[in-house]
Design a protein around this motif. Structure first.
Motif, PDB file in Angstrom:
ATOM      1  N   SER A 149    -106.996  79.641 -10.891  1.00  0.00           N
ATOM      2  CA  SER A 149    -108.208  80.445 -10.846  1.00  0.00           C
ATOM      3  C   SER A 149    -108.907  80.262  -9.503  1.00  0.00           C
ATOM      4  N   TRP A 150    -109.977  80.996  -9.325  1.00  0.00           N
ATOM      5  CA  TRP A 150    -110.802  80.826  -8.134  1.00  0.00           C
ATOM      6  C   TRP A 150    -111.307  79.396  -8.061  1.00  0.00           C
ATOM      7  N   GLU A 151    -111.489  78.916  -6.843  1.00  0.00           N
ATOM      8  CA  GLU A 151    -112.196  77.658  -6.625  1.00  0.00           C
ATOM      9  C   GLU A 151    -113.371  77.956  -5.702  1.00  0.00           C
ATOM     10  N   LEU A 152    -114.577  77.885  -6.237  1.00  0.00           N
ATOM     11  CA  LEU A 152    -115.769  78.068  -5.428  1.00  0.00           C
ATOM     12  C   LEU A 152    -116.152  76.713  -4.829  1.00  0.00           C
ATOM     13  N   MET A 153    -116.510  76.733  -3.550  1.00  0.00           N
ATOM     14  CA  MET A 153    -116.807  75.495  -2.831  1.00  0.00           C
ATOM     15  C   MET A 153    -118.107  75.625  -2.049  1.00  0.00           C
ATOM     16  N   PRO A 154    -119.228  75.798  -2.738  1.00  0.00           N
ATOM     17  CA  PRO A 154    -120.494  76.003  -2.016  1.00  0.00           C
ATOM     18  C   PRO A 154    -120.913  74.802  -1.183  1.00  0.00           C
ATOM     19  N   GLU A 155    -120.407  73.627  -1.522  1.00  0.00           N
ATOM     20  CA  GLU A 155    -120.785  72.431  -0.763  1.00  0.00           C
ATOM     21  C   GLU A 155    -120.251  72.464   0.668  1.00  0.00           C
ATOM     22  N   LEU A 156    -119.247  73.303   0.928  1.00  0.00           N
ATOM     23  CA  LEU A 156    -118.675  73.398   2.273  1.00  0.00           C
ATOM     24  C   LEU A 156    -119.383  74.425   3.152  1.00  0.00           C
ATOM     25  N   ALA A 157    -120.197  75.273   2.547  1.00  0.00           N
ATOM     26  CA  ALA A 157    -120.797  76.386   3.288  1.00  0.00           C
ATOM     27  C   ALA A 157    -122.099  75.978   3.958  1.00  0.00           C
ATOM     28  N   SER A 158    -122.186  76.227   5.243  1.00  0.00           N
ATOM     29  CA  SER A 158    -123.448  76.058   5.962  1.00  0.00           C
ATOM     30  C   SER A 158    -124.256  77.341   5.827  1.00  0.00           C
ATOM     31  N   TYR A 159    -125.174  77.589   6.748  1.00  0.00           N
ATOM     32  CA  TYR A 159    -126.014  78.795   6.698  1.00  0.00           C
ATOM     33  C   TYR A 159    -125.534  79.784   7.756  1.00  0.00           C
ATOM     34  N   PRO A 160    -125.210  81.028   7.375  1.00  0.00           N
ATOM     35  CA  PRO A 160    -124.688  81.989   8.347  1.00  0.00           C
ATOM     36  C   PRO A 160    -125.569  82.172   9.579  1.00  0.00           C
ATOM     37  N   GLY A 161    -126.892  82.093   9.393  1.00  0.00           N
ATOM     38  CA  GLY A 161    -127.796  82.283  10.505  1.00  0.00           C
ATOM     39  C   GLY A 161    -127.744  81.196  11.555  1.00  0.00           C
ATOM     40  N   ASP A 162    -127.058  80.082  11.252  1.00  0.00           N
ATOM     41  CA  ASP A 162    -126.921  79.000  12.222  1.00  0.00           C
ATOM     42  C   ASP A 162    -125.759  79.216  13.190  1.00  0.00           C
ATOM     43  N   HIS A 163    -125.041  80.305  13.031  1.00  0.00           N
ATOM     44  CA  HIS A 163    -123.861  80.564  13.855  1.00  0.00           C
ATOM     45  C   HIS A 163    -124.010  81.881  14.604  1.00  0.00           C
ATOM     46  N   ASP A 164    -123.454  81.935  15.788  1.00  0.00           N
ATOM     47  CA  ASP A 164    -123.436  83.158  16.590  1.00  0.00           C
ATOM     48  C   ASP A 164    -122.090  83.851  16.410  1.00  0.00           C
ATOM     49  N   ALA A 165    -122.119  85.125  16.034  1.00  0.00           N
ATOM     50  CA  ALA A 165    -120.884  85.838  15.708  1.00  0.00           C
ATOM     51  C   ALA A 165    -119.899  85.855  16.871  1.00  0.00           C
ATOM     52  N   GLU A 166    -120.386  86.122  18.073  1.00  0.00           N
ATOM     53  CA  GLU A 166    -119.455  86.198  19.198  1.00  0.00           C
ATOM     54  C   GLU A 166    -118.849  84.836  19.506  1.00  0.00           C
ATOM     55  N   ASP A 167    -119.650  83.776  19.395  1.00  0.00           N
ATOM     56  CA  ASP A 167    -119.115  82.437  19.616  1.00  0.00           C
ATOM     57  C   ASP A 167    -118.020  82.117  18.595  1.00  0.00           C
ATOM     58  N   VAL A 168    -118.260  82.504  17.337  1.00  0.00           N
ATOM     59  CA  VAL A 168    -117.276  82.247  16.287  1.00  0.00           C
ATOM     60  C   VAL A 168    -115.966  82.982  16.593  1.00  0.00           C
ATOM     61  N   LEU A 169    -116.067  84.266  16.917  1.00  0.00           N
ATOM     62  CA  LEU A 169    -114.864  85.048  17.194  1.00  0.00           C
ATOM     63  C   LEU A 169    -114.133  84.537  18.434  1.00  0.00           C
ATOM     64  N   ALA A 170    -114.893  84.154  19.449  1.00  0.00           N
ATOM     65  CA  ALA A 170    -114.275  83.613  20.665  1.00  0.00           C
ATOM     66  C   ALA A 170    -113.549  82.306  20.356  1.00  0.00           C
ATOM     67  N   ASP A 171    -114.114  81.482  19.476  1.00  0.00           N
ATOM     68  CA  ASP A 171    -113.440  80.239  19.073  1.00  0.00           C
ATOM     69  C   ASP A 171    -112.116  80.540  18.389  1.00  0.00           C
ATOM     70  N   TYR A 172    -112.132  81.495  17.458  1.00  0.00           N
ATOM     71  CA  TYR A 172    -110.899  81.848  16.757  1.00  0.00           C
ATOM     72  C   TYR A 172    -109.856  82.396  17.730  1.00  0.00           C
ATOM     73  N   TRP A 173    -110.299  83.259  18.627  1.00  0.00           N
ATOM     74  CA  TRP A 173    -109.395  83.862  19.615  1.00  0.00           C
ATOM     75  C   TRP A 173    -108.768  82.765  20.488  1.00  0.00           C
ATOM     76  N   GLY A 174    -109.607  81.854  20.931  1.00  0.00           N
ATOM     77  CA  GLY A 174    -109.124  80.763  21.765  1.00  0.00           C
ATOM     78  C   GLY A 174    -108.150  79.855  21.047  1.00  0.00           C
ATOM     79  N   TYR A 175    -108.357  79.669  19.754  1.00  0.00           N
ATOM     80  CA  TYR A 175    -107.445  78.833  18.972  1.00  0.00           C
ATOM     81  C   TYR A 175    -106.049  79.440  18.977  1.00  0.00           C
ATOM     82  N   TRP A 176    -105.955  80.740  18.750  1.00  0.00           N
ATOM     83  CA  TRP A 176    -104.641  81.382  18.708  1.00  0.00           C
ATOM     84  C   TRP A 176    -103.985  81.412  20.084  1.00  0.00           C
ATOM     85  N   GLU A 177    -104.792  81.572  21.112  1.00  0.00           N
ATOM     86  CA  GLU A 177    -104.241  81.571  22.459  1.00  0.00           C
ATOM     87  C   GLU A 177    -103.665  80.187  22.789  1.00  0.00           C
ATOM     88  N   ALA A 178    -104.361  79.143  22.361  1.00  0.00           N
ATOM     89  CA  ALA A 178    -103.890  77.776  22.615  1.00  0.00           C
ATOM     90  C   ALA A 178    -102.647  77.441  21.808  1.00  0.00           C
TER      91      ALA A 178
END
Length: 278
Positions: A87-116
């Motif tokens: 079944s689903w496993e909900l894990m709210p204890e792992l979630a921070s607050y979306p407003g604490d993150h910058d969307a472009e920074d997040v996407l750039a991090d993901y992009w950089g991970y794949w490039e590396a």
């Protein structure tokens, strides 16, 4: 994660939601998580599958009391979040607050991970772009009201013969905005991509602002969003596709498209975006 006052506990003694101005069908509250019961219910969902018109009938009144709609379904697994194998496993204890993150920074991090990880393979997939993060796509002109588009897409995926979300239940979640729903319930669908779903929700917030998206459906590992302002040209669609690749690489690396440019063709004018994480 920072949360709003949660009206869901009132449904424990008032299942129809009349004290909240609602007229809910039979349903149940979910507080089960991977770590045990959560202090308050994370969501309510109807017992019966949603049908065309369900979203509009229940969603608008619920939003006025701080409960946002989303369809929940797990395909061949249990159809809704609950305890038990497969079944689903909900894990709210792992979630921070979306407003604490910058969307472009997040996407750039993901992009950089794949490039590396594999620059040569990534270079073939992400043409016409290169190893450097290309930046955010421009915002197109909206072609519909976001709420209206969300209801239309919800009807589309729950209609007879839809085939993939036709067993989904309508759920109500206490959240500030639609983009925050995955973090509000601790959705674990993209766990293999990022164990803090709030980072993905920061991107969804940016897509809300630029493309008028709404989170319409959550499956075991699948996300559906409606799009009120889809890209109208191949050039803009390719820029959006770059964001999709960073957000959910499996869409392209394990999908039918031959690469980012081919994937982008399906985004032009599309009012539904789907994402799947292996």
């Amino acid at each position: 994660m920072a949360t709003l006052p949660n009206p869901l506990p009132r449904l424990a003694t008032d299942p129809s939601g009349r004290s909240l101005g609602l007229h809910l069908p039979p349903g149940r509250l979910v507080d089960a998580t991977a770590e045990g019961p959560w202090p308050e219910p994370l969501l309510w969902h109807a017992e019966k599958p949603a049908a065309p018109g369900t979203w509009k009938a229940l969603g608008a009144p619920a939003a006025r009391v701080g409960l946002l709609s989303v369809l929940v379904d797990a395909g061949g697994r249990d159809s809704v979040p609950q305890e038990g194998p497969g079944s689903w496993e909900l894990m709210p204890e792992l979630a921070s607050y979306p407003g604490d993150h910058d969307a472009e920074d997040v996407l750039a991090d993901y992009w950089g991970y794949w490039e590396a990880e594999d620059a040569e393979a990534m270079g073939k997939v992400v043409e016409p772009f290169g190893a450097a993060w290309p930046g955010l796509a421009p915002a197109p002109t909206p072609t519909a009201d976001p709420g209206t588009r969300a209801a239309q897409v919800a009807d589309l995926v729950t209609g007879d013969g839809a085939g993939w979300f036709d067993a989904a239940r309508l759920a109500l979640v206490p959240a500030r905005r639609s983009a925050d729903i995955p973090a509000a319930i601790g959705w674990s669908g993209p766990l293999n991509h990022d164990n803090d779903v709030a980072r993905l929700c920061a991107v969804l917030r940016s897509w809300e602002d630029r493309f008028g998206i709404r989170v319409v459906g959550l499956g075991f590992d699948t996300l559906l969003v409606s799009v009120a302002a889809p890209p109208a040209t191949q050039e803009v669609a390719e820029a959006v596709a770059a964001e999709h690749f960073a957000f959910c690489p499996d869409n392209i690396t394990q999908g039918r498209a031959s690469g980012l440019r081919d994937y982008a063709k399906g985004l032009v004018g599309a009012h539904l975006w789907t994402f799947w994480w292996d």
